[in-house]
Design a protein around this motif. Structure first.
Motif, short mmCIF file in Angstrom:
data_model
loop_
_atom_site.label_atom_id
_atom_site.label_comp_id
_atom_site.label_asym_id
_atom_site.label_seq_id
_atom_site.Cartn_x
_atom_site.Cartn_y
_atom_site.Cartn_z
N GLY A 56 26.24 35.12 65.01
CA GLY A 56 25.73 33.75 65.02
C GLY A 56 24.32 33.75 65.60
N ILE A 57 23.49 32.85 65.11
CA ILE A 57 22.13 32.78 65.65
C ILE A 57 21.76 31.32 65.89
N VAL A 58 21.13 31.09 67.03
CA VAL A 58 20.68 29.74 67.39
C VAL A 58 19.19 29.81 67.71
N PHE A 59 18.44 29.01 67.00
CA PHE A 59 16.99 28.99 67.18
C PHE A 59 16.59 27.81 68.08
N GLN A 60 15.27 27.68 68.24
CA GLN A 60 14.73 26.54 69.01
C GLN A 60 15.26 25.22 68.49
N GLN A 61 15.32 25.14 67.19
CA GLN A 61 15.74 23.89 66.57
C GLN A 61 16.51 24.19 65.31
N TRP A 62 17.52 23.40 65.05
CA TRP A 62 18.22 23.55 63.78
C TRP A 62 18.22 22.20 63.09
N ASN A 63 17.76 22.20 61.86
CA ASN A 63 17.72 20.95 61.12
C ASN A 63 19.06 20.74 60.43
N ALA A 64 19.87 19.90 61.04
CA ALA A 64 21.17 19.57 60.46
C ALA A 64 20.96 18.72 59.21
N PHE A 65 21.97 18.69 58.35
CA PHE A 65 21.89 17.81 57.19
C PHE A 65 22.05 16.37 57.66
N PRO A 66 21.03 15.54 57.45
CA PRO A 66 21.03 14.20 58.05
C PRO A 66 22.07 13.27 57.45
N HIS A 67 22.49 13.55 56.21
CA HIS A 67 23.43 12.63 55.55
C HIS A 67 24.88 13.01 55.84
N LEU A 68 25.08 14.10 56.58
CA LEU A 68 26.44 14.51 56.95
C LEU A 68 26.66 14.23 58.43
N THR A 69 27.91 13.90 58.77
CA THR A 69 28.21 13.70 60.19
C THR A 69 28.14 15.04 60.91
N VAL A 70 28.16 14.94 62.23
CA VAL A 70 28.15 16.14 63.07
C VAL A 70 29.29 17.07 62.65
N MET A 71 30.47 16.49 62.50
CA MET A 71 31.63 17.31 62.14
C MET A 71 31.45 17.94 60.76
N GLU A 72 30.96 17.16 59.81
CA GLU A 72 30.77 17.70 58.46
C GLU A 72 29.73 18.82 58.45
N ASN A 73 28.71 18.68 59.29
CA ASN A 73 27.71 19.74 59.38
C ASN A 73 28.35 21.05 59.85
N VAL A 74 29.24 20.94 60.82
CA VAL A 74 29.87 22.15 61.37
C VAL A 74 30.91 22.72 60.40
N MET A 75 31.48 21.85 59.56
CA MET A 75 32.49 22.30 58.61
C MET A 75 31.91 23.08 57.43
N LEU A 76 30.64 22.87 57.20
CA LEU A 76 30.01 23.36 55.97
C LEU A 76 30.19 24.87 55.74
N ALA A 77 29.78 25.66 56.72
CA ALA A 77 29.82 27.11 56.51
C ALA A 77 31.27 27.64 56.43
N PRO A 78 32.18 27.18 57.30
CA PRO A 78 33.56 27.63 57.12
C PRO A 78 34.11 27.31 55.72
N ARG A 79 33.72 26.15 55.19
CA ARG A 79 34.17 25.77 53.85
C ARG A 79 33.53 26.68 52.80
N LYS A 80 32.19 26.74 52.84
CA LYS A 80 31.46 27.40 51.75
C LYS A 80 31.51 28.91 51.86
N VAL A 81 31.35 29.42 53.07
CA VAL A 81 31.23 30.87 53.23
C VAL A 81 32.59 31.53 53.44
N LEU A 82 33.43 30.89 54.25
CA LEU A 82 34.73 31.50 54.54
C LEU A 82 35.84 30.99 53.62
N GLY A 83 35.51 29.98 52.81
CA GLY A 83 36.51 29.48 51.87
C GLY A 83 37.67 28.76 52.52
N LYS A 84 37.43 28.19 53.70
CA LYS A 84 38.51 27.47 54.40
C LYS A 84 38.82 26.15 53.68
N SER A 85 40.05 25.71 53.82
CA SER A 85 40.42 24.41 53.27
C SER A 85 39.75 23.32 54.10
#
Ligand SMILES: Nc1ncnc2c1ncn2[C@@H]1O[C@H](COP(=O)(O)OP(=O)(O)OP(=O)(O)O)[C@@H](O)[C@H]1O
Ligand SMILES: [Mg+2]
Length: 240
Positions: A80-109
């Motif tokens: 995992g990498i954390v930079f000075q700033q991360w531009n979250a997707f503004p149209h997604l909630t905080v939770m949806e932003n965090v769900m994105l990679a597990p869904r897309k990359v790990l194929g989680k339900s």
């Protein structure tokens, strides 16, 4: 573990990492300090293959990061990498932003990803911000969301590059507290930081970078408390 062996990195004719050796063992926290332009961020980017190298080798759990046969996407899942700033997707909630990679990359339900997001956001103290949009978060909360997002991939390693340096001073502490929690939980971490007191507190080892090289490395009490080299002492004097 992360094994960095005689790594060299240039941008065109400019060599910015000039033969760095560093082994980070499982569960270890290593802080990298040093002046602007000394090559700290560049080295971090090399660890997860975001930058190519011109010499030496980096292995993560034995896998050579820059070998042609290496599946970088797979490797990056555990870093995992954390930079000075991360531009979250503004149209997604905080939770949806965090769900994105597990869904897309790990194929989680959807349900699995939600559980992961809730767990990690709670972990970083944002359990009450699940449904809000990122623009409603303070800078410190946004950085904690970025940490939760990285943790959602269940990484074995976390790299931090100046995770607090874009923050107002009063927001720095909450992000450092989250990083400290991860360190205490045994996460293997490499952090580039200007927070010298924090580095002294949480690190197993501190490396002082100068001109693309590790100029001095050792325990925090050694390097920060009793630096052996004049340049280390000068740097510390300038930032403390
Ligand atoms: N993409 C790039 N292209 C060309 N030169 C670069 C690039 N990235 C970094 N550099 C140069 O490499 C050197 C090291 O930069 P790096 O960002 O690693 O320094 P740093 O130690 O992280 O500094 P800071 O504390 O300011 O973040 C600098 O001279 C910088 O200008
Ligand atoms: Mg940098």
């Amino acid at each position: 573990m992360i094994e960095i062996e005689n790594v060299r990195k240039s941008f065109g004719n400019l060599e910015v990492v000039k033969g760095v050796d560093l082994t980070v063992n499982k569960g270890e926290v290593v802080s990298i300090i040093g002046g602007s332009g000394s090559g700290k961020s560049t080295l971090l980017m090399c660890i997860n293959g975001l930058e190519a190298i011109q010499g030496g080798q980096i292995r993560v759990d034995g896998t050579p990061v820059h070998a042609s046969g290496t599946d970088l996407n797979k490797l990056r899942q555990k870093i995992g990498i954390v930079f000075q700033q991360w531009n979250a997707f503004p149209h997604l909630t905080v939770m949806e932003n965090v769900m994105l990679a597990p869904r897309k990359v790990l194929g989680k339900s959807r349900q699995e990803a939600e559980e992961i997001a809730v767990r990690q956001l709670t972990h970083v103290g944002l359990g009450d911000k699940l449904k809000v949009f990122p623009s409603k978060l303070s800078g410190g909360q946004q950085q904690r969301m970025a940490i939760a997002r990285a943790l959602a991939m269940s990484p074995d390693y976390m790299l931090f590059d100046e995770a607090t340096s874009a923050l107002d001073p009063q927001l720095v502490g909450e992000v450092l507290d989250t990083m400290r929690l991860l360190a205490e939980e045994g996460m293997t971490m490499v952090l580039v930081t200007h927070e010298i007191r924090f580095a002294r507190d949480v690190s197993d080892r501190v490396a002082f970078f100068r001109d693309g090289k590790i100029h001095e490395i050792g325990s925090p009490d050694q390097v920060i408390g009793q630096p052996q080299r004049a340049e280390t002492a000068d740097f510390l004097k300038s930032v403390l």
